[in-house]
Design an enzyme around this catalytic site. Structure first.
Site, PDB file in Angstrom:
ATOM      1  N   HIS A   1      -4.020  10.520  -6.048  1.00 21.46           N
ATOM      2  CA  HIS A   1      -4.423  11.210  -4.834  1.00 21.46           C
ATOM      3  C   HIS A   1      -3.594  12.493  -4.736  1.00 21.46           C
ATOM      4  CE1 HIS A   1      -6.367  11.578  -1.046  1.00 21.46           C
ATOM      5  NE2 HIS A   1      -5.326  11.290  -0.294  1.00 21.46           N
TER       6      HIS A   1
ATOM      7  N   ASP B   1      -2.818   9.743   8.427  1.00 20.32           N
ATOM      8  CA  ASP B   1      -3.777   8.713   8.839  1.00 20.32           C
ATOM      9  C   ASP B   1      -3.449   7.341   8.239  1.00 20.32           C
ATOM     10  OD1 ASP B   1      -4.480   9.955   6.404  1.00 20.32           O
ATOM     11  OD2 ASP B   1      -6.567   9.334   6.566  1.00 20.32           O
ATOM     12  N   HIS B   2      -2.370   7.271   7.449  1.00 17.37           N
ATOM     13  CA  HIS B   2      -1.960   5.983   6.879  1.00 17.37           C
ATOM     14  C   HIS B   2      -0.578   5.531   7.359  1.00 17.37           C
ATOM     15  CE1 HIS B   2      -5.314   5.659   3.882  1.00 17.37           C
ATOM     16  NE2 HIS B   2      -5.402   6.927   4.251  1.00 17.37           N
TER      17      HIS B   2
ATOM     18  N   HIS C   1     -12.721   3.734   4.613  1.00 19.19           N
ATOM     19  CA  HIS C   1     -12.173   5.108   4.613  1.00 19.19           C
ATOM     20  C   HIS C   1     -13.278   6.152   4.628  1.00 19.19           C
ATOM     21  CE1 HIS C   1      -9.480   8.519   3.562  1.00 19.19           C
ATOM     22  NE2 HIS C   1      -8.611   7.787   4.229  1.00 19.19           N
TER      23      HIS C   1
ATOM     24  N   HIS D   1       0.223  10.280   3.941  1.00 16.82           N
ATOM     25  CA  HIS D   1      -0.677  11.097   4.741  1.00 16.82           C
ATOM     26  C   HIS D   1      -0.746  10.438   6.124  1.00 16.82           C
ATOM     27  CE1 HIS D   1      -2.932  13.322   1.268  1.00 16.82           C
ATOM     28  NE2 HIS D   1      -1.841  13.953   1.668  1.00 16.82           N
TER      29      HIS D   1
ATOM     30  N   HIS E   1       0.550   5.649   1.200  1.00 18.48           N
ATOM     31  CA  HIS E   1       0.980   7.026   0.934  1.00 18.48           C
ATOM     32  C   HIS E   1       1.292   7.727   2.246  1.00 18.48           C
ATOM     33  CE1 HIS E   1      -3.303   7.528   1.774  1.00 18.48           C
ATOM     34  NE2 HIS E   1      -3.207   8.847   1.728  1.00 18.48           N
TER      35      HIS E   1
END
Lengths: 301, 301
Positions: free
Chosen positions: A140, A64-65, A268, A62, A60
């Site tokens: 999410h 941090d990914h 995570h 975001h 996804h």
């Protein structure tokens, strides 16, 4: 099947913790899953051969990914990569990367292919003779997929002694490996099970991050060998998990239990917790085979 | 005036070397200059108070100078920043950042202002009562600016003993600090120099990276106190420097010499060189006061 955790902490990169990225080695593929900022340095620290990564899966959008993706793609170019690279991720990932390559006047010389995802149903996004990869629709704050990696059942193994006893000609060996029965010259039919062994069991790995507790994924990941499920919080922060659409360690264990997974890996973690062994303790109350991801950790299955 | 080198190596981030970023502390401002991938972790490692950075200057849109910006901006948001943040950089920087914030559904709650640059002439891009910042047009493969940071001359300092000897009333002190002469009640004029001292000398810092050797910048940075000039290569790779539009250590020294800089700091070393002291040796043949940047190094001026 090997899994190297490059980063498994939530939110921002810190001095000793890295955002999500992991490398799955399966049937001679090196699949990179998610690519937080600093992933290319983590690949170097873990002495992984960059150039063999041909497929990157982004769960996804975001930061941090995926904030490390553009850097990795650029570094591949600086290292004179020539092999095609395939990126699978939510619609928009192509625009994010290409605008940066265009404005920095540094388009790649290798083939860069984006496979943008927008389906809310599980779908096959990669398949070859040995592996199939499916999406696992997650819930999410933004459109998110987990990924199910499944080895295909290999050929049956020749029972050499039996085959020689029956004096079967080598030209029939491939037929036997494919599961076929053999008719001898005298008309006797030798059923396959008498002259071959079962193939190695096909292994499977499910990556599920980020997501709120969602039983909807259970049928997709049923009987998976290894389930990586996010556990951002402990159950004491269940309300916060619900609000931010993350899971607790207990919820991750419940999914593993319902899906009949063989092994559960947690990750995570919110950086608010100083001691991640609390996650293992909580999940182990429900599920017996719990492992903890940590940056730089290698799991061999 | 303090300068912290967060990263000073060319091209890709590696296990022990970071791409360009540095923090200039000048007259109570914390100015961040360039922001390669991993800059936020470097800020943490160097124990710098993130929240006090209100101005970020990006020289050009090559990844090793800006790939860490979106992550830093996102982390500011996660840390609940409320203060405005100003980003100065080439046209395009706004689109790069906003598309990522938009697609990740994580717009900042603090004010985020982009000041996009496209002029090929030096221009003032920031000014307050104590500091002025100008662009230094550089020549590289894409549109690039260096930045000249100049303290403004402060007020003159009161010569307290002289002022008391002349029995000058305190209400005239500000006039004296501003450089004014004083007429006593008997009509005598006391010239300013007799009752005040010169202010602290105003300091200046020039950041010049990335650029090919370019004498055109000499008038802009003339007499600068500290010049950071890129030296990607040694003179033995002069042809490569020319081709890639970078500079050698010798060329950096020549610019420092012609600009009458007081101190030269070298950086942006190609990772092909194992021993950066070679850069100092080469530049020192032409210019006497050469310092070497290195990740984590603090220079106090």
């Amino acid at each position: 099947m090997n899994l190297t955790i490059l980063g498994c902490y939530a939110a921002t990169p810190r001095t000793f913790t890295n955002p999500t990225s992991q490398l799955l080695e399966i049937k001679n593929h090196l699949f990179l899953i998610d690519c937080g900022e600093g992933t290319q340095v983590q690949l170097r620290k873990n002495k992984i051969k960059f150039s063999k990564i041909n497929h990157i899966f982004i769960s996804h959008l975001h930061g941090d990914h995926f904030f490390g993706l553009v850097g990795l793609i650029s570094t591949f170019a600086l290292l004179n990569r020539t092999t095609d690279l395939h990126v699978y991720g939510p619609k928009g990932i192509k625009e994010i990367i290409t605008i940066q390559l265009r404005l920095s006047n540094s388009w790649t010389h290798y083939g860069l292919f984006f496979h943008e995802l927008e389906s809310k149903e599980s779908e096959i996004i990669f398949e070859d003779s040995k592996v199939v990869v499916r999406t696992i629709p997650l819930k999410h704050r933004v459109y998110t997929n987990g990924f199910l990696f499944q080895e295909k059942k290999g050929a049956r193994k020749l029972n050499l002694q039996a085959v020689q006893n029956y004096k079967i000609d080598t030209c029939y060996y491939q037929k036997i490996k494919n599961g076929g029965d053999i008719t001898l010259e005298d008309g006797t039919v030798i059923i396959n099970e008498k002259i071959s062994f079962d193939p190695e069991p096909a292994k499977s790995y499910a990556f599920c991050s980020d997501t709120v507790y969602n039983e909807g994924i259970v049928p997709i990941i049923a009987n998976v060998d290894v389930l990586y499920h996010e556990a951002t919080f402990l159950q004491s922060e269940a309300a916060l998990a619900q609000k931010t659409m993350h899971s607790t360690a207990q919820e991750a264990a419940l999914i593993a239990l319902k899906a009949n997974a063989k092994t559960l890996i947690l990750g995570h973690y919110s950086t608010r917790y100083e001691n991640i062994s609390l996650f293992e303790a909580e999940a182990s109350l429900l599920f017996s085979n719990v492992l903890l991801a940590d940056d730089g950790k290698l799991f061999e299955f």
